[in-house]
Design a protein around this motif. Structure first.
Motif, PDB file in Angstrom:
ATOM      1  N   UNK A 106      27.915  33.343   8.131  1.00 33.54           N
ATOM      2  CA  UNK A 106      27.813  32.716   6.807  1.00 33.54           C
ATOM      3  C   UNK A 106      27.408  33.697   5.726  1.00 33.54           C
ATOM      4  N   UNK A 107      26.506  34.617   6.049  1.00 30.16           N
ATOM      5  CA  UNK A 107      25.953  35.566   5.076  1.00 30.16           C
ATOM      6  C   UNK A 107      26.196  36.989   5.580  1.00 30.16           C
ATOM      7  N   UNK A 108      27.374  37.497   5.338  1.00 31.94           N
ATOM      8  CA  UNK A 108      27.727  38.829   5.827  1.00 31.94           C
ATOM      9  C   UNK A 108      26.706  39.858   5.364  1.00 31.94           C
ATOM     10  N   UNK A 109      26.204  40.636   6.316  1.00 28.14           N
ATOM     11  CA  UNK A 109      25.236  41.674   5.997  1.00 28.14           C
ATOM     12  C   UNK A 109      23.789  41.220   6.010  1.00 28.14           C
ATOM     13  N   UNK A 110      23.532  39.966   6.403  1.00 29.06           N
ATOM     14  CA  UNK A 110      22.141  39.492   6.441  1.00 29.06           C
ATOM     15  C   UNK A 110      21.383  40.183   7.571  1.00 29.06           C
ATOM     16  N   UNK A 111      20.074  40.108   7.504  1.00 20.36           N
ATOM     17  CA  UNK A 111      19.208  40.632   8.560  1.00 20.36           C
ATOM     18  C   UNK A 111      18.531  39.457   9.243  1.00 20.36           C
ATOM     19  N   UNK A 112      18.673  39.389  10.560  1.00 18.60           N
ATOM     20  CA  UNK A 112      18.037  38.354  11.372  1.00 18.60           C
ATOM     21  C   UNK A 112      17.031  39.049  12.271  1.00 18.60           C
ATOM     22  N   UNK A 113      15.778  38.586  12.270  1.00 18.12           N
ATOM     23  CA  UNK A 113      14.744  39.171  13.130  1.00 18.12           C
ATOM     24  C   UNK A 113      13.944  38.082  13.814  1.00 18.12           C
ATOM     25  N   UNK A 114      13.652  38.311  15.086  1.00 15.21           N
ATOM     26  CA  UNK A 114      12.738  37.442  15.830  1.00 15.21           C
ATOM     27  C   UNK A 114      11.328  37.788  15.414  1.00 15.21           C
ATOM     28  N   UNK A 115      10.478  36.801  15.357  1.00 12.31           N
ATOM     29  CA  UNK A 115       9.081  36.988  14.965  1.00 12.31           C
ATOM     30  C   UNK A 115       8.171  36.310  15.974  1.00 12.31           C
ATOM     31  N   UNK A 116       6.929  36.695  15.922  1.00 13.20           N
ATOM     32  CA  UNK A 116       5.911  36.056  16.747  1.00 13.20           C
ATOM     33  C   UNK A 116       5.682  34.635  16.235  1.00 13.20           C
ATOM     34  N   UNK A 117       5.001  33.847  16.993  1.00 17.17           N
ATOM     35  CA  UNK A 117       4.698  32.455  16.645  1.00 17.17           C
ATOM     36  C   UNK A 117       5.957  31.607  16.581  1.00 17.17           C
ATOM     37  N   UNK A 118       6.924  31.894  17.454  1.00 14.91           N
ATOM     38  CA  UNK A 118       8.092  31.028  17.621  1.00 14.91           C
ATOM     39  C   UNK A 118       8.956  30.950  16.365  1.00 14.91           C
ATOM     40  N   UNK A 119       9.055  32.034  15.635  1.00 15.98           N
ATOM     41  CA  UNK A 119       9.782  32.049  14.366  1.00 15.98           C
ATOM     42  C   UNK A 119      10.842  33.149  14.350  1.00 15.98           C
ATOM     43  N   UNK A 120      11.715  33.044  13.364  1.00 11.99           N
ATOM     44  CA  UNK A 120      12.654  34.103  13.036  1.00 11.99           C
ATOM     45  C   UNK A 120      12.691  34.217  11.517  1.00 11.99           C
ATOM     46  N   UNK A 121      13.206  35.332  11.027  1.00 12.27           N
ATOM     47  CA  UNK A 121      13.436  35.477   9.588  1.00 12.27           C
ATOM     48  C   UNK A 121      14.879  35.892   9.363  1.00 12.27           C
ATOM     49  N   UNK A 122      15.414  35.411   8.268  1.00 11.63           N
ATOM     50  CA  UNK A 122      16.720  35.833   7.771  1.00 11.63           C
ATOM     51  C   UNK A 122      16.498  36.296   6.351  1.00 11.63           C
ATOM     52  N   UNK A 123      16.948  37.492   6.039  1.00 11.95           N
ATOM     53  CA  UNK A 123      16.903  37.986   4.661  1.00 11.95           C
ATOM     54  C   UNK A 123      18.310  38.404   4.264  1.00 11.95           C
ATOM     55  N   UNK A 124      18.634  38.227   3.009  1.00 14.44           N
ATOM     56  CA  UNK A 124      19.967  38.527   2.521  1.00 14.44           C
ATOM     57  C   UNK A 124      19.926  38.727   1.016  1.00 14.44           C
ATOM     58  N   UNK A 125      20.695  39.651   0.539  1.00 16.42           N
ATOM     59  CA  UNK A 125      20.872  39.881  -0.886  1.00 16.42           C
ATOM     60  C   UNK A 125      22.326  39.598  -1.235  1.00 16.42           C
ATOM     61  N   UNK A 126      22.551  38.738  -2.211  1.00 24.74           N
ATOM     62  CA  UNK A 126      23.932  38.438  -2.620  1.00 24.74           C
ATOM     63  C   UNK A 126      24.536  39.688  -3.254  1.00 24.74           C
ATOM     64  N   UNK A 127      25.685  40.109  -2.763  1.00 21.34           N
ATOM     65  CA  UNK A 127      26.303  41.323  -3.323  1.00 21.34           C
ATOM     66  C   UNK A 127      26.678  41.158  -4.778  1.00 21.34           C
ATOM     67  N   UNK A 128      26.670  42.244  -5.493  1.00 20.89           N
ATOM     68  CA  UNK A 128      27.184  42.264  -6.855  1.00 20.89           C
ATOM     69  C   UNK A 128      28.707  42.331  -6.783  1.00 20.89           C
ATOM     70  N   UNK A 129      29.393  41.621  -7.697  1.00 21.50           N
ATOM     71  CA  UNK A 129      30.864  41.624  -7.633  1.00 21.50           C
ATOM     72  C   UNK A 129      31.461  42.987  -7.933  1.00 21.50           C
TER      73      UNK A 129
END
Length: 129
Positions: A106-129
């Motif tokens: 869905x979000x090409x180039x996003x970063x997905x990371x597993x985290x402690x406490x049963x969590x994950x993070x997704x970070x993404x920056x919308x590209x400039x056109x």
């Protein structure tokens, strides 16, 4: 900016008008792909998305992370005491691998990371056109 209450997938918000969108422990309450897609469309070019989410264990690696999370959680409870939140709880239906795959699709180039406490993070920056 005023805050509105409603369904994130249908509340009227202008696409491309936000510099930052966050979702904390909420994505598992929605269909993930439509929610990530909508969050991405709401961002202006260069805008940032940050997700802290919960997923279901589905692999041996997930269970290893979970065991580490249990140990860390118990250590923190011994030190700080037990705190009971009042938020409603819903067990996540998607596994970490499913969430990772949907996020990358869905979000090409996003970063997905597993985290402690049963969590994950997704970070993404919308590209400039």
């Amino acid at each position: 900016f005023s805050f509105m209450e409603g369904d994130f997938l249908s509340v009227p918000l202008a696409e491309g008008g936000l510099d930052f969108v966050s979702a904390v422990a909420s994505l598992h309450h929605m269909p993930i792909e439509p929610a990530l897609s909508r969050a991405g469309r709401l961002l202006s070019p260069g805008g940032k998305l940050a997700v802290v989410g919960l997923a279901r264990a589905g692999s041996p690696v997930d269970y290893m992370f979970g065991a580490a999370g249990v140990a860390a959680s118990r250590a923190v409870r011994v030190r700080r005491g037990w705190w009971e939140h009042s938020a409603p709880t819903t067990d996540p239906s998607d596994t970490y691998d499913e969430v990772r795959r949907l996020a990358h699709e869905t979000l090409a180039g996003c970063t997905f990371r597993r985290r402690l406490y049963f969590r994950y993070t997704i970070t993404w920056t919308r590209p400039n056109p």
